[in-house]
Every structure is written in C-alpha cells, then in structure tokens.
Design a protein around this motif. Structure first.
Motif, PDB file in Angstrom:
ATOM      1  N   GLY A   1       0.871  -1.123  -0.147  1.00  0.00           N
ATOM      2  CA  GLY A   1       0.108  -0.170   0.042  1.00  0.00           C
ATOM      3  C   GLY A   1       0.738   1.193  -0.082  1.00  0.00           C
ATOM      4  O   GLY A   1       0.640   2.294  -0.775  1.00  0.00           O
ATOM      5  N   SER A   2       1.856   1.372   0.766  1.00  0.00           N
ATOM      6  CA  SER A   2       2.640   2.463   0.977  1.00  0.00           C
ATOM      7  C   SER A   2       3.484   2.634  -0.407  1.00  0.00           C
ATOM      8  O   SER A   2       3.630   4.013  -0.796  1.00  0.00           O
ATOM      9  CB  SER A   2       3.602   2.442   1.978  1.00  0.00           C
ATOM     10  N   SER A   3       3.876   1.604  -0.858  1.00  0.00           N
ATOM     11  CA  SER A   3       4.834   1.914  -2.396  1.00  0.00           C
ATOM     12  C   SER A   3       3.849   2.143  -3.446  1.00  0.00           C
ATOM     13  O   SER A   3       4.458   2.960  -4.053  1.00  0.00           O
ATOM     14  CB  SER A   3       5.441   0.286  -2.490  1.00  0.00           C
ATOM     15  N   SER A   4       2.603   1.677  -3.189  1.00  0.00           N
ATOM     16  CA  SER A   4       1.612   2.107  -4.327  1.00  0.00           C
ATOM     17  C   SER A   4       1.559   3.755  -4.360  1.00  0.00           C
ATOM     18  O   SER A   4       1.582   4.274  -5.396  1.00  0.00           O
ATOM     19  CB  SER A   4       0.326   1.403  -4.000  1.00  0.00           C
ATOM     20  N   VAL A   5       1.287   4.079  -3.007  1.00  0.00           N
ATOM     21  CA  VAL A   5       1.061   5.701  -2.887  1.00  0.00           C
ATOM     22  C   VAL A   5       2.424   6.415  -3.487  1.00  0.00           C
ATOM     23  O   VAL A   5       2.148   7.358  -4.140  1.00  0.00           O
ATOM     24  CB  VAL A   5       0.738   5.925  -1.516  1.00  0.00           C
ATOM     25  N   VAL A   6       3.515   6.111  -3.014  1.00  0.00           N
ATOM     26  CA  VAL A   6       4.739   6.731  -3.293  1.00  0.00           C
ATOM     27  C   VAL A   6       4.778   6.692  -4.689  1.00  0.00           C
ATOM     28  O   VAL A   6       5.245   7.591  -5.427  1.00  0.00           O
ATOM     29  CB  VAL A   6       5.918   6.246  -2.695  1.00  0.00           C
ATOM     30  N   ALA A   7       4.850   5.490  -5.267  1.00  0.00           N
ATOM     31  CA  ALA A   7       4.925   4.971  -6.824  1.00  0.00           C
ATOM     32  C   ALA A   7       4.098   5.909  -7.791  1.00  0.00           C
ATOM     33  O   ALA A   7       4.519   6.532  -8.693  1.00  0.00           O
ATOM     34  CB  ALA A   7       5.165   3.695  -7.052  1.00  0.00           C
ATOM     35  N   LEU A   8       2.735   5.811  -7.374  1.00  0.00           N
ATOM     36  CA  LEU A   8       1.820   6.282  -8.241  1.00  0.00           C
ATOM     37  C   LEU A   8       1.736   7.962  -8.312  1.00  0.00           C
ATOM     38  O   LEU A   8       1.590   8.627  -9.310  1.00  0.00           O
ATOM     39  CB  LEU A   8       0.438   6.167  -7.918  1.00  0.00           C
ATOM     40  N   ILE A   9       2.235   8.603  -6.854  1.00  0.00           N
ATOM     41  CA  ILE A   9       2.445  10.086  -6.862  1.00  0.00           C
ATOM     42  C   ILE A   9       3.333  10.306  -7.807  1.00  0.00           C
ATOM     43  O   ILE A   9       3.413  11.379  -8.570  1.00  0.00           O
ATOM     44  CB  ILE A   9       2.529  10.472  -5.490  1.00  0.00           C
ATOM     45  N   ASN A  10       4.520   9.695  -7.891  1.00  0.00           N
ATOM     46  CA  ASN A  10       5.594   9.933  -8.694  1.00  0.00           C
ATOM     47  C   ASN A  10       5.455   9.811 -10.092  1.00  0.00           C
ATOM     48  O   ASN A  10       5.844  10.656 -10.834  1.00  0.00           O
ATOM     49  CB  ASN A  10       6.970   9.161  -8.138  1.00  0.00           C
ATOM     50  N   ILE A  11       4.527   8.745 -10.465  1.00  0.00           N
ATOM     51  CA  ILE A  11       4.330   8.493 -11.952  1.00  0.00           C
ATOM     52  C   ILE A  11       3.493   9.643 -12.397  1.00  0.00           C
ATOM     53  O   ILE A  11       3.911  10.082 -13.722  1.00  0.00           O
ATOM     54  CB  ILE A  11       3.758   7.161 -12.148  1.00  0.00           C
TER      55      ILE A  11
ATOM     56  N   GLY B   1       3.154   9.794   1.234  1.00  0.00           N
ATOM     57  CA  GLY B   1       3.348   8.252   1.258  1.00  0.00           C
ATOM     58  C   GLY B   1       3.469   7.872   2.585  1.00  0.00           C
ATOM     59  O   GLY B   1       2.735   6.992   3.336  1.00  0.00           O
ATOM     60  N   ILE B   2       4.517   8.133   3.204  1.00  0.00           N
ATOM     61  CA  ILE B   2       4.825   7.598   4.719  1.00  0.00           C
ATOM     62  C   ILE B   2       3.707   8.164   5.884  1.00  0.00           C
ATOM     63  O   ILE B   2       3.246   7.479   6.751  1.00  0.00           O
ATOM     64  CB  ILE B   2       6.084   8.375   5.001  1.00  0.00           C
ATOM     65  N   GLY B   3       3.253   9.395   5.624  1.00  0.00           N
ATOM     66  CA  GLY B   3       2.329  10.149   6.369  1.00  0.00           C
ATOM     67  C   GLY B   3       1.152   9.302   6.408  1.00  0.00           C
ATOM     68  O   GLY B   3       0.427   9.271   7.328  1.00  0.00           O
ATOM     69  N   SER B   4       0.577   9.294   5.182  1.00  0.00           N
ATOM     70  CA  SER B   4      -0.678   8.447   5.060  1.00  0.00           C
ATOM     71  C   SER B   4      -0.823   6.971   5.545  1.00  0.00           C
ATOM     72  O   SER B   4      -1.613   6.549   6.243  1.00  0.00           O
ATOM     73  CB  SER B   4      -1.204   8.171   3.682  1.00  0.00           C
ATOM     74  N   THR B   5       0.489   6.229   5.453  1.00  0.00           N
ATOM     75  CA  THR B   5       0.738   5.303   5.824  1.00  0.00           C
ATOM     76  C   THR B   5       0.569   5.036   7.393  1.00  0.00           C
ATOM     77  O   THR B   5      -0.031   4.192   8.085  1.00  0.00           O
ATOM     78  CB  THR B   5       2.044   4.415   5.324  1.00  0.00           C
ATOM     79  N   LEU B   6       1.476   5.738   7.950  1.00  0.00           N
ATOM     80  CA  LEU B   6       1.191   5.918   9.449  1.00  0.00           C
ATOM     81  C   LEU B   6      -0.215   6.182   9.943  1.00  0.00           C
ATOM     82  O   LEU B   6      -0.471   5.596  11.212  1.00  0.00           O
ATOM     83  CB  LEU B   6       2.458   6.918  10.098  1.00  0.00           C
ATOM     84  N   PHE B   7      -0.823   7.081   9.384  1.00  0.00           N
ATOM     85  CA  PHE B   7      -2.148   7.591   9.646  1.00  0.00           C
ATOM     86  C   PHE B   7      -3.187   6.198   9.657  1.00  0.00           C
ATOM     87  O   PHE B   7      -3.984   6.038  10.611  1.00  0.00           O
ATOM     88  CB  PHE B   7      -2.725   8.670   8.830  1.00  0.00           C
TER      89      PHE B   7
END
Length: 399
Positions: A37-47, A368-374
């Motif tokens: 889930g975290s990698s999806s958020v980070v990767a998709l934002i960057n893409i 990405g990190i903030g939403s994952t921690l939340f």
C-alpha cells in the motif's frame, strides 16, 4: 522528557517489537500488505508527477512567448489563402510583438549529388528566424535582400540525410528542387523538437517566400509565427493579433494557438490523473490497514491472560491501550519505510522504461509515509481500545 517517561517508552517499544516477532508469519503478511500500500502511494504520486513534467516539456522548447496562427477557411469557402500578408501593419497594431514571420509550406524531394530525400520546403519571411528561435551553425540565414535569389538554408537532419561521410553537404553547395538549383547559404544547428510548430526545422529546407513560385505554382501562407516581447500578456497579444490579421482577410478565419493555455489545460488534466492514481494507491493502503487490524485483533485475543496479569499488577487502561497501539504503529512504520524505498524504485524504473527524465515529486515521500502511519494508527485504535477495556477477572480466566 523525564528519564521515567523515556524508560517507559523504551520499554513499550521493546515489548512491541518482541510481540510482533512472536506473531511470526501473520506479522509478516500484515507488513507485506502495508509495504504494498505504501509503495503504491509513493510510486503512483511520482508517476503522475513525471507524466505531468514530460507533458509540459513538449512545449518548453517552443517557449510560452510564441503564438502559432492558422487560417482555416470560413464556412464552405474554397478561396485559396493569400500569398502575402502585411506583417508590418500587424506589428504596428500590436506593440507587444517582438518578431513575426510567415510560412509557406510545400513537401517534395530535395536532390544533392544524385541523392534524394523528401523534405519540408518552407518559404519564409526573414523575421521567421527569431520568431522560431532558429540558430545557424554554419553560413548565414536568409535576409530581405535574398527575396529573388535561389538561396536556401537547410536543417541539420536533412543535411545529414543528403550528405555522406565523404561527400558532406556544406555551405556553397547546390541542391535541386524540381528543376531549380538552390545555393546553400546556411546550415542550422540541431533544433529542439517543438510539437506546436507547423514544421520541424531539423527536417526542413528554408527558401525566401517570394522564391516559392519557382517550385509551387500557387503558394499560400500556411501559418504566421509570432514571438512576443518579454513580460507580455499572451492572451491579450493573441486577441490583438487576431484582430489585426482579420482586417486583412475576408474568406479565412484566424485561429491562434496559445501554448500557455495548452500547458495550463494539460496541467489540470495531469492533476486529475494524479488524484486518480492517488485514490488507487489509497485503496491499496486501506487494504493493508485492514490486515494490520486483523493481526492486532488476533494478538489481543491470544494475549487476554497476559493483559489480565498486567492489569492485576497495576497496569492502567491507557498503558494497555498504548502498548497495542504502539505495536500497530511500529508495524506500520516499518512497512512505510520499506514501501517508500520500493515505491521510489518502481517510479524510477517506470520513468526509465517510458523514456522520461525522473523527477522526484516533493509530496511523494511525506504523503506516502504520513498516510501509511495514519492508516496504521487508525486501524490500530480499535484493537488497542478493545484490549484496554478487558476486565482483569475475565481476562485471567482464559486458558
């Protein structure tokens, strides 16, 4: 922070790590869900960010201070476009114009020493050099004194196609178009590809506009290129230029492309695309959060007796709650960090495969990190509160 509090936090963290380690495979599966889930958020934002940057780069080399004018016929009119326009009158009517030039387009074979290549043959007015940001590598560009001469300036790629290593096309050579020989007076430097320009300079041969009648019986102006002076309102320039050109035309309309408007439109589309990708990543992240909650509920269920013993020895409800909440956050934090690394790697790989220049989105890692921690905190609250509300007597009865 007092030493007592520091010791308490250190002890809680130690117990959380020990507990997660004892969960074994279940903890690893929950961690894997968070990582995905975290990698999806980070990767998709960057893409999404890199897609927007790549789209904007299409117009960067052309410049946002450049306007491209077209002349579609009015209604069903079949009247051909004029062969000349009074560009000086347009320049006087619109003081914000720095350079303005007209193009007459023709496509056909260009022959040099028996070698032939299809090319864009472009009839130009002299100011087109500055309007299109053309740079001469060797020789000179066409001037107003060359109006009736058989002179030509050739783009870099066309010159390479016509020449060979032992017989390169140089300034002073002659090329043939139809039945006329034209003397090459200039070779252009490689020009950046500008998608909105009606011709690509690298693949074109430029002639004086008046000389187009030698190869084309009825030349017509296809486009006018306008370059504004610095710090001008491009929409205002476009409106004034359209009015000045309309005054000279009766059977054709004036359509002006403003690059900044297209860039703004593409930016809005890219932002919508980024929001869609972010939503997809968030769905994946929520799935990982559900996995964390499932693991923590099972953890609470298996440790009821331990909870009862802790409460009997004086542990408060908030101590129990904080212990299980810290376990959920610890599991999520490890997943967030691993997911951030994996997501950045995936985004870089996607950009490399797509031929894009990788650019890090500023919001990717914090979001990405903030939403994952939340998500970990949110889905860990219910199991932690459930554990803290157990009655010591009931918890101690469990075997």
């Amino acid at each position: 922070m007092s030493p007592r509090v520091e010791q308490s936090l250190s002890q809680l963290l130690h117990e959380a790590l020990v507990s997660l380690r004892t969960l074994g495979k279940r903890s690893i599966l929950a961690l894997l869900g968070i990582v995905i889930g975290s990698s999806s958020v980070v990767a998709l934002i960057n893409i999404g960010h890199n897609a927007a940057v790549d789209a904007a780069m299409i117009f960067k080399d052309m410049g946002t201070d450049t306007l491209v004018v077209q002349f579609p016929p009015k209604g069903n009119s079949n009247v051909p476009m004029r062969t000349h326009l009074d560009l000086d009158a347009v320049r006087q009517a619109v003081p914000g114009i720095a350079h303005i030039g007209a193009l007459t387009l023709f496509s056909g074979p260009v022959v040099f020493h028996g070698r032939s290549a299809n090319a864009n043959v472009v009839g130009i007015t002299p100011d087109i050099k500055d309007a299109m940001r053309l740079v001469v590598q060797d020789g000179r560009f066409l001037s107003s004194f060359d109006a009736n001469e058989t002179y030509a300036v050739i783009g870099e790629q066309l010159a390479q196609r016509l020449g060979t290593p032992g017989d390169a096309l140089k300034v002073g050579e002659r090329v043939r178009i139809n039945d006329y020989l034209f003397v090459v007076v200039g070779l252009l430097q490689p020009q950046p590809r500008a998608m909105l320009m009606p011709v690509q300079a690298n693949e074109s041969l430029f002639l004086p506009a008046d000389g187009m009648r030698r190869i084309y019986a009825t030349p017509q102006i296809g486009n006018v290129i306008i370059r504004a002076a610095p710090d001008q309102d491009m929409e205002h320039i476009a409106t004034q230029a359209a009015a000045a050109l309309n005054a000279q035309l009766t059977d054709h309309e004036v359509g002006i492309t403003v690059p900044q408007q297209m860039i703004d439109g593409m930016t809005r589309q890219s932002r919508t695309f980024a929001y869609l990708l972010l939503a997809l990543g968030a769905i994946s992240l929520i799935g990982g959060g559900v996995g964390v909650m499932n693991v923590m509920l099972m953890n609470v269920s298996e440790r009821r007796r331990e909870i009862g013993i802790r409460m009997a020895l004086g542990a408060r409800q908030r101590d129990i709650r904080n212990l299980f909440l810290l376990e959920a956050v610890t599991l999520t934090a490890v997943g967030a960090l691993c997911g951030a690394v994996l997501g950045m790697t995936a985004a870089w790989l996607y950009a490399w495969l797509s031929g894009w220049a990788f650019a890090l989105a500023v919001a990717a890692l914090p979001l990405g990190i903030g939403s994952t921690l939340f998500v970990g905190l949110f889905f860990g609250i219910y199991p932690a509160v459930s554990a803290s509300r157990l009655q010591p007597v009931e918890a101690l009865r469990d075997e």
